[in-house]
Design an enzyme around this catalytic site. Structure first.
Site, PDB file in Angstrom:
ATOM      1  N   ARG A 124     -22.097  -1.126  -2.248  1.00  0.00           N
ATOM      2  CA  ARG A 124     -22.785  -1.179  -3.546  1.00  0.00           C
ATOM      3  C   ARG A 124     -23.716  -2.383  -3.548  1.00  0.00           C
ATOM      4  O   ARG A 124     -24.780  -2.382  -4.135  1.00  0.00           O
ATOM      5  CB  ARG A 124     -21.782  -1.362  -4.692  1.00  0.00           C
ATOM      6  CG  ARG A 124     -20.834  -0.229  -4.882  1.00  0.00           C
ATOM      7  CD  ARG A 124     -19.924  -0.510  -6.053  1.00  0.00           C
ATOM      8  NE  ARG A 124     -20.645  -0.403  -7.327  1.00  0.00           N
ATOM      9  CZ  ARG A 124     -20.177  -0.878  -8.480  1.00  0.00           C
ATOM     10  NH1 ARG A 124     -19.020  -1.504  -8.526  1.00  0.00           N
ATOM     11  NH2 ARG A 124     -20.871  -0.735  -9.583  1.00  0.00           N
ATOM     12  N   LEU A 207       3.625 -11.313   9.336  1.00  0.00           N
ATOM     13  CA  LEU A 207       4.083 -10.740  10.607  1.00  0.00           C
ATOM     14  C   LEU A 207       5.067  -9.591  10.403  1.00  0.00           C
ATOM     15  O   LEU A 207       5.027  -8.601  11.139  1.00  0.00           O
ATOM     16  CB  LEU A 207       4.692 -11.866  11.463  1.00  0.00           C
ATOM     17  CG  LEU A 207       5.216 -11.483  12.841  1.00  0.00           C
ATOM     18  CD1 LEU A 207       4.168 -10.815  13.703  1.00  0.00           C
ATOM     19  CD2 LEU A 207       5.747 -12.745  13.553  1.00  0.00           C
ATOM     20  N   ARG A 217       1.276   2.677  13.988  1.00  0.00           N
ATOM     21  CA  ARG A 217      -0.056   2.959  14.523  1.00  0.00           C
ATOM     22  C   ARG A 217      -0.160   2.854  16.037  1.00  0.00           C
ATOM     23  O   ARG A 217      -1.162   3.259  16.615  1.00  0.00           O
ATOM     24  CB  ARG A 217      -1.087   2.044  13.839  1.00  0.00           C
ATOM     25  CG  ARG A 217      -1.107   2.158  12.319  1.00  0.00           C
ATOM     26  CD  ARG A 217      -1.312   3.583  11.838  1.00  0.00           C
ATOM     27  NE  ARG A 217      -1.345   3.675  10.375  1.00  0.00           N
ATOM     28  CZ  ARG A 217      -1.480   4.819   9.711  1.00  0.00           C
ATOM     29  NH1 ARG A 217      -1.607   5.956  10.355  1.00  0.00           N
ATOM     30  NH2 ARG A 217      -1.481   4.831   8.391  1.00  0.00           N
TER      31      ARG A 217
HETATM   32  C1  FAD Z   1       1.260   9.375  11.806  1.00  0.00           C
HETATM   33  C2  FAD Z   1       1.081   9.146  10.320  1.00  0.00           C
HETATM   34  C3  FAD Z   1       0.709  10.199   9.494  1.00  0.00           C
HETATM   35  C4  FAD Z   1       0.498  10.001   8.125  1.00  0.00           C
HETATM   36  N1  FAD Z   1       0.107  11.048   7.350  1.00  0.00           N
HETATM   37  C5  FAD Z   1      -0.136  10.860   6.026  1.00  0.00           C
HETATM   38  C6  FAD Z   1      -0.601  11.935   5.197  1.00  0.00           C
HETATM   39  O1  FAD Z   1      -0.796  13.039   5.657  1.00  0.00           O
HETATM   40  N2  FAD Z   1      -0.861  11.672   3.893  1.00  0.00           N
HETATM   41  C7  FAD Z   1      -0.629  10.447   3.337  1.00  0.00           C
HETATM   42  O2  FAD Z   1      -0.852  10.279   2.138  1.00  0.00           O
HETATM   43  N3  FAD Z   1      -0.179   9.414   4.086  1.00  0.00           N
HETATM   44  C8  FAD Z   1       0.059   9.583   5.403  1.00  0.00           C
HETATM   45  N4  FAD Z   1       0.489   8.523   6.170  1.00  0.00           N
HETATM   46  C9  FAD Z   1       0.690   7.220   5.537  1.00  0.00           C
HETATM   47  C10 FAD Z   1       2.192   6.900   5.329  1.00  0.00           C
HETATM   48  O3  FAD Z   1       2.785   7.852   4.440  1.00  0.00           O
HETATM   49  C11 FAD Z   1       2.383   5.501   4.709  1.00  0.00           C
HETATM   50  O4  FAD Z   1       1.773   5.423   3.462  1.00  0.00           O
HETATM   51  C12 FAD Z   1       1.758   4.421   5.555  1.00  0.00           C
HETATM   52  O5  FAD Z   1       2.157   4.576   6.890  1.00  0.00           O
HETATM   53  C13 FAD Z   1       2.144   3.040   5.037  1.00  0.00           C
HETATM   54  O6  FAD Z   1       3.516   2.830   5.268  1.00  0.00           O
HETATM   55  P1  FAD Z   1       4.427   1.873   4.392  1.00  0.00           P
HETATM   56  O7  FAD Z   1       4.598   2.423   3.009  1.00  0.00           O
HETATM   57  O8  FAD Z   1       5.655   1.641   5.188  1.00  0.00           O
HETATM   58  O9  FAD Z   1       3.577   0.499   4.375  1.00  0.00           O
HETATM   59  P2  FAD Z   1       3.211  -0.462   3.178  1.00  0.00           P
HETATM   60  O10 FAD Z   1       2.347   0.217   2.193  1.00  0.00           O
HETATM   61  O11 FAD Z   1       2.688  -1.724   3.792  1.00  0.00           O
HETATM   62  O12 FAD Z   1       4.574  -0.769   2.490  1.00  0.00           O
HETATM   63  C14 FAD Z   1       5.609  -1.434   3.183  1.00  0.00           C
HETATM   64  C15 FAD Z   1       6.868  -1.316   2.349  1.00  0.00           C
HETATM   65  O13 FAD Z   1       6.676  -2.111   1.171  1.00  0.00           O
HETATM   66  C16 FAD Z   1       7.273  -1.462   0.066  1.00  0.00           C
HETATM   67  N5  FAD Z   1       6.243  -1.118  -0.932  1.00  0.00           N
HETATM   68  C17 FAD Z   1       4.892  -1.257  -0.781  1.00  0.00           C
HETATM   69  N6  FAD Z   1       4.275  -0.867  -1.908  1.00  0.00           N
HETATM   70  C18 FAD Z   1       5.241  -0.453  -2.758  1.00  0.00           C
HETATM   71  C19 FAD Z   1       5.239   0.079  -4.071  1.00  0.00           C
HETATM   72  N7  FAD Z   1       4.135   0.262  -4.762  1.00  0.00           N
HETATM   73  N8  FAD Z   1       6.427   0.382  -4.637  1.00  0.00           N
HETATM   74  C20 FAD Z   1       7.586   0.188  -3.987  1.00  0.00           C
HETATM   75  N9  FAD Z   1       7.648  -0.303  -2.732  1.00  0.00           N
HETATM   76  C21 FAD Z   1       6.501  -0.619  -2.133  1.00  0.00           C
HETATM   77  C22 FAD Z   1       7.991  -0.228   0.600  1.00  0.00           C
HETATM   78  O14 FAD Z   1       9.292  -0.569   0.998  1.00  0.00           O
HETATM   79  C23 FAD Z   1       7.176   0.090   1.827  1.00  0.00           C
HETATM   80  O15 FAD Z   1       7.871   0.892   2.753  1.00  0.00           O
HETATM   81  C24 FAD Z   1       0.703   8.704   7.555  1.00  0.00           C
HETATM   82  C25 FAD Z   1       1.106   7.641   8.394  1.00  0.00           C
HETATM   83  C26 FAD Z   1       1.286   7.861   9.751  1.00  0.00           C
HETATM   84  C27 FAD Z   1       1.697   6.689  10.615  1.00  0.00           C
END
Ligand code: FAD
Length: 301
Positions: A124, A207, A217
């Site tokens: 933007r 970390l 990833r």
């Molecule tokens: C191979 C692969 C395929 C995927 N396919 C899809 C897909 O098709 N569609 C899609 O939408 N996503 C997809 N994802 C994304 C996946 O669902 C996760 O959102 C993403 O990997 C982030 O993971 P995370 O929640 O562990 O990480 P982060 O967002 O960093 O969160 C880490 C942890 O912090 C906590 N946390 C963070 N935010 C909150 C919150 N607001 N409330 C409560 N606890 C929280 C939880 O314990 C969470 O597990 C994919 C990921 C991978 C690796």
């Protein structure tokens, strides 16, 4: 990938500056600070800053566990214990700040890790650069027949596909530029640019959450393009926190977790029992994964 002259000038100027500090530093990280590591055709990752090291994790953990012994061997054992037992908060004491140039479709996957701080290039405010990701021939593959999220064999007409991606990107950029010339606002002109255009951001994460990101990833089920970034970050982790990196490899990256049912199957096999696939116990996919992981093709019918 050619790093723009302007960025090299900025990097050289920044690397000429030195500051004295009482804070612990990691020589291997000081060596590579600010330098870009090329990824894909126009992308890069470079370390802008880091805080903490393996010792910072030990220092934080010892607050919970009391003083104890402090040999290098004990420090290593403590880090490995913490990671193995998922005692995660000491790993949050270390942080990494990266400057990343990445295609927008990679950025959309990357940003799903919510536990990081991000500042992205604003299309933007500024004009987008003419940098579009065009996959190399080896990466132009058909839809996988086994994995609905993945790619399979290389396409026979990959060259034609590559050319059409390239020419569409050129057309999109030419149209974007013409909209700007007509006086269209940058925030509106950008909406016609496809998601293979490159963006940039500063990304800071602790970390513990970086290892979560890496686990997802680096995995072969992650899209190949984002995996290229994870591979470079893996190299950075090895230099920054070598003990933690090794523990991550041993207890997370190459570790296997078993369901209660799979554990039962392994126990029965170890006792010399015959095991047959039983779809009331586990799904076909679970059986396939277990058999593949432990190379049990000749053992389980
Ligand atoms: C191979 C692969 C395929 C995927 N396919 C899809 C897909 O098709 N569609 C899609 O939408 N996503 C997809 N994802 C994304 C996946 O669902 C996760 O959102 C993403 O990997 C982030 O993971 P995370 O929640 O562990 O990480 P982060 O967002 O960093 O969160 C880490 C942890 O912090 C906590 N946390 C963070 N935010 C909150 C919150 N607001 N409330 C409560 N606890 C929280 C939880 O314990 C969470 O597990 C994919 C990921 C991978 C690796």
């Amino acid at each position: 990938m050619a790093i723009p002259e302007e960025l090299w000038r900025e990097i050289d100027a920044t690397r000429e500056q030195w500051s004295q500090t009482h804070r612990p530093t990691v020589p291997a990280m000081e060596e590579l600070l600010y330098l870009p590591f090329a990824i894909l055709d126009h992308g890069f990752v470079r370390v802008i800053d880091y805080q903490g090291d393996d010792a910072a994790i030990v220092q934080a953990a010892r607050v919970s566990y009391g003083k104890g012994t402090k040999s290098v061997r004990d420090d290593r054992a403590l880090i490995r214990y913490l990671l193995r037992k998922k005692h995660t908060t000491p790993f949050e004491m270390c942080e990494l700040k990266l400057h990343v140039k990445l295609p927008i479709f990679v950025a959309r996957q990357w940003i799903r890790t919510r536990t990081a701080s991000v500042n992205e290039y604003s299309a933007r405010f500024s004009v987008l650069e003419d940098d579009f990701y065009v996959p190399e021939i080896a990466q132009i593959c058909a839809q996988s027949t086994e994995n609905r999220q993945g790619r399979g064999e290389q396409l026979a007409d990959a060259v034609v596909v590559q050319e059409s991606i390239r020419s569409l990107s050129k057309l999109a950029y030419a149209t974007y530029t013409s909209l700007l010339e007509r006086g269209v606002a940058r925030e509106l002109a950008r909406i016609i640019v496809p998601p293979n255009v490159y963006s940039m951001w500063y990304w800071k994460i602790d970390l513990h959450n970086l290892l979560r990101f890496q686990l997802l990833r680096l995995d072969e089920r992650a899209q190949w393009e984002i995996r290229q970034y994870a591979e470079v970050i893996d190299m950075l982790l090895r230099k920054w926190v070598p003990v933690t990196h090794q523990a991550f490899m041993d207890y997370q990256r190459y570790a296997v977790s078993l369901s209660a049912m799979a554990r039962g199957v392994i126990k029965r096999l170890l006792k010399g029992e015959q095991v047959q696939r039983d779809y009331d116990l586990m799904s076909k996919r679970e059986w396939d994964e277990l058999i593949g992981e432990f190379e049990l093709e000749d053992v389980i019918a």
